[in-house]
Design an enzyme around this catalytic site. Structure first.
Site, PDB file in Angstrom:
ATOM      1  N   HIS A  10       0.819  -1.209   0.000  1.00  0.00           N
ATOM      2  CA  HIS A  10       0.000   0.000   0.000  1.00  0.00           C
ATOM      3  C   HIS A  10       0.855   1.262   0.000  1.00  0.00           C
ATOM      4  O   HIS A  10       1.736   1.418   0.843  1.00  0.00           O
ATOM      5  CB  HIS A  10      -0.894  -0.028   1.242  1.00  0.00           C
ATOM      6  CG  HIS A  10      -1.936   1.039   1.272  1.00  0.00           C
ATOM      7  ND1 HIS A  10      -2.207   1.772   2.404  1.00  0.00           N
ATOM      8  CD2 HIS A  10      -2.790   1.487   0.322  1.00  0.00           C
ATOM      9  CE1 HIS A  10      -3.185   2.620   2.142  1.00  0.00           C
ATOM     10  NE2 HIS A  10      -3.561   2.463   0.884  1.00  0.00           N
ATOM     11  N   ASP A  39      -1.354   6.504  -5.103  1.00  0.00           N
ATOM     12  CA  ASP A  39      -2.398   7.494  -5.389  1.00  0.00           C
ATOM     13  C   ASP A  39      -1.885   8.546  -6.373  1.00  0.00           C
ATOM     14  O   ASP A  39      -0.789   9.067  -6.211  1.00  0.00           O
ATOM     15  CB  ASP A  39      -2.814   8.188  -4.090  1.00  0.00           C
ATOM     16  CG  ASP A  39      -3.197   7.195  -3.017  1.00  0.00           C
ATOM     17  OD1 ASP A  39      -4.213   6.500  -3.190  1.00  0.00           O
ATOM     18  OD2 ASP A  39      -2.462   7.091  -2.000  1.00  0.00           O
ATOM     19  N   HIS A  52      -1.559  11.671  -1.852  1.00  0.00           N
ATOM     20  CA  HIS A  52      -2.814  11.201  -1.256  1.00  0.00           C
ATOM     21  C   HIS A  52      -3.723  12.364  -0.861  1.00  0.00           C
ATOM     22  O   HIS A  52      -4.898  12.389  -1.196  1.00  0.00           O
ATOM     23  CB  HIS A  52      -2.521  10.330  -0.032  1.00  0.00           C
ATOM     24  CG  HIS A  52      -3.743   9.734   0.590  1.00  0.00           C
ATOM     25  ND1 HIS A  52      -4.550  10.425   1.479  1.00  0.00           N
ATOM     26  CD2 HIS A  52      -4.318   8.519   0.431  1.00  0.00           C
ATOM     27  CE1 HIS A  52      -5.551   9.648   1.842  1.00  0.00           C
ATOM     28  NE2 HIS A  52      -5.441   8.484   1.227  1.00  0.00           N
TER      29      HIS A  52
HETATM   30  O1  G3P Z   1      -6.687   1.785  -2.980  1.00  0.00           O
HETATM   31  C1  G3P Z   1      -6.894   1.344  -1.685  1.00  0.00           C
HETATM   32  C2  G3P Z   1      -6.701   2.415  -0.654  1.00  0.00           C
HETATM   33  O2  G3P Z   1      -5.496   3.084  -0.911  1.00  0.00           O
HETATM   34  C3  G3P Z   1      -7.841   3.387  -0.623  1.00  0.00           C
HETATM   35  O3  G3P Z   1      -7.775   4.341   0.373  1.00  0.00           O
HETATM   36  O4  G3P Z   1      -7.207   6.511   1.361  1.00  0.00           O
HETATM   37  O5  G3P Z   1      -5.550   4.677   1.451  1.00  0.00           O
HETATM   38  O6  G3P Z   1      -6.038   5.830  -0.690  1.00  0.00           O
HETATM   39  P1  G3P Z   1      -6.585   5.380   0.621  1.00  0.00           P
HETATM   40 MG    MG Z   2      -4.878   4.699  -2.133  1.00  0.00          MG
END
Ligand code: G3P
Ligand code: MG
Length: 243
Positions: A10, A39, A52
């Site tokens: 992530h 992101d 993000h």
């Molecule tokens: O794509 C999964 C996750 O990244 C979605 O939430 O806020 O961590 O970008 P966030």
């Molecule tokens: Mg994300």
């Protein structure tokens, strides 16, 4: 049904590196990950960069916003110090740089289109145009977004890049939303997901991706429900071959 990797780092390196930077991508790779989520947001001059939050203050010191800063300004910012002084000066990378890095190292990409408010279509279009031109010979990436508008804009430009719809809860009208977006997968918050919902999504023929799973026990449970893939911040606890 799920031609993509199962365990995904992530924001590049999860909790081990400053999110959405090349240092994070390197960290994920050092931990054996050849699958990453990050992101993508648009600068004031229309350049997709990794970020993000639409406003500064958390990963970027001070005040300001991504949509009001040019790519030149953004890539000169320090996106590493907030995390640890070891990463001081780590820049905001452009999406282009990260695509290059991932392609060079054969890292699969789940590109989350994260538009700043009011810029959904532009962001979807720009991300799709860039990714489309660098796909040759590489494993097919996957777009995802909480923004339907961004996904539809990406589809207009690059219908061949598959899309996942991101939403906190499994929607009641799943089938119609997925059809509207021509999406192959649902990306949902594992915290709200039940076994029955997981089975229903799979029964309807969609891919099922969970964010963000940081406990091995929960990860095992989700996989036993038929969840196809998940992203994790704990790349130290949950490795790329986790099962
Ligand atoms: O794509 C999964 C996750 O990244 C979605 O939430 O806020 O961590 O970008 P966030
Ligand atoms: Mg994300």
């Amino acid at each position: 049904m799920w031609p993509f990797p199962k365990i995904i780092a992530h924001r590049g390196g999860g909790t081990l590196a400053p999110e959405n930077t090349l240092a994070a991508m390197r960290c994920g790779l050092e931990h054996g990950f050849r699958a990453v989520e990050f992101d993508v947001m648009l600068s004031a001059d229309g350049v997709p960069v990794l970020m993000h939050d639409p406003v500064f203050g958390r990963t970027i010191a001070g005040s300001g916003s991504v949509a009001e800063s040019t790519a030149q300004q953004l890539t000169a910012l320090d996106a590493g110090s907030w995390f640890d002084s070891r990463f001081a000066g780590e820049p905001v990378p452009t999406f282009h740089q990260v695509i290059d890095y991932c392609n060079t190292h054969r890292i699969w990409m789940n590109v989350e289109i994260k538009p700043a408010p009011g810029y959904a279509a532009e962001t979807g279009r720009a991300a799709a145009a860039l990714l489309k031109q660098s796909m040759g010979g590489h494993r097919t990436p996957l777009f995802s977004s909480f923004s339907k508008e961004a996904l539809l804009a990406a589809r207009e430009v690059a219908p061949e890049i598959p899309r996942g719809f991101l939403i906190g809860y499994v929607p009641d009208d799943l089938e119609s939303v997925m059809r509207e977006l021509d999406a192959v997968a649902l990306h949902t918050n594992h915290k709200h997901l039940t076994r029955e919902q997981a089975l229903a999504v799979k029964q309807q023929g969609y891919g099922l991706f969970c964010y963000t799973v940081n406990e091995p026990e929960r990860a095992r449970e989700l996989l036993s429900w038929g969840v196809d893939a998940f992203c994790t911040d704990r790349i130290d606890l949950i490795g790329p071959d986790f099962s």
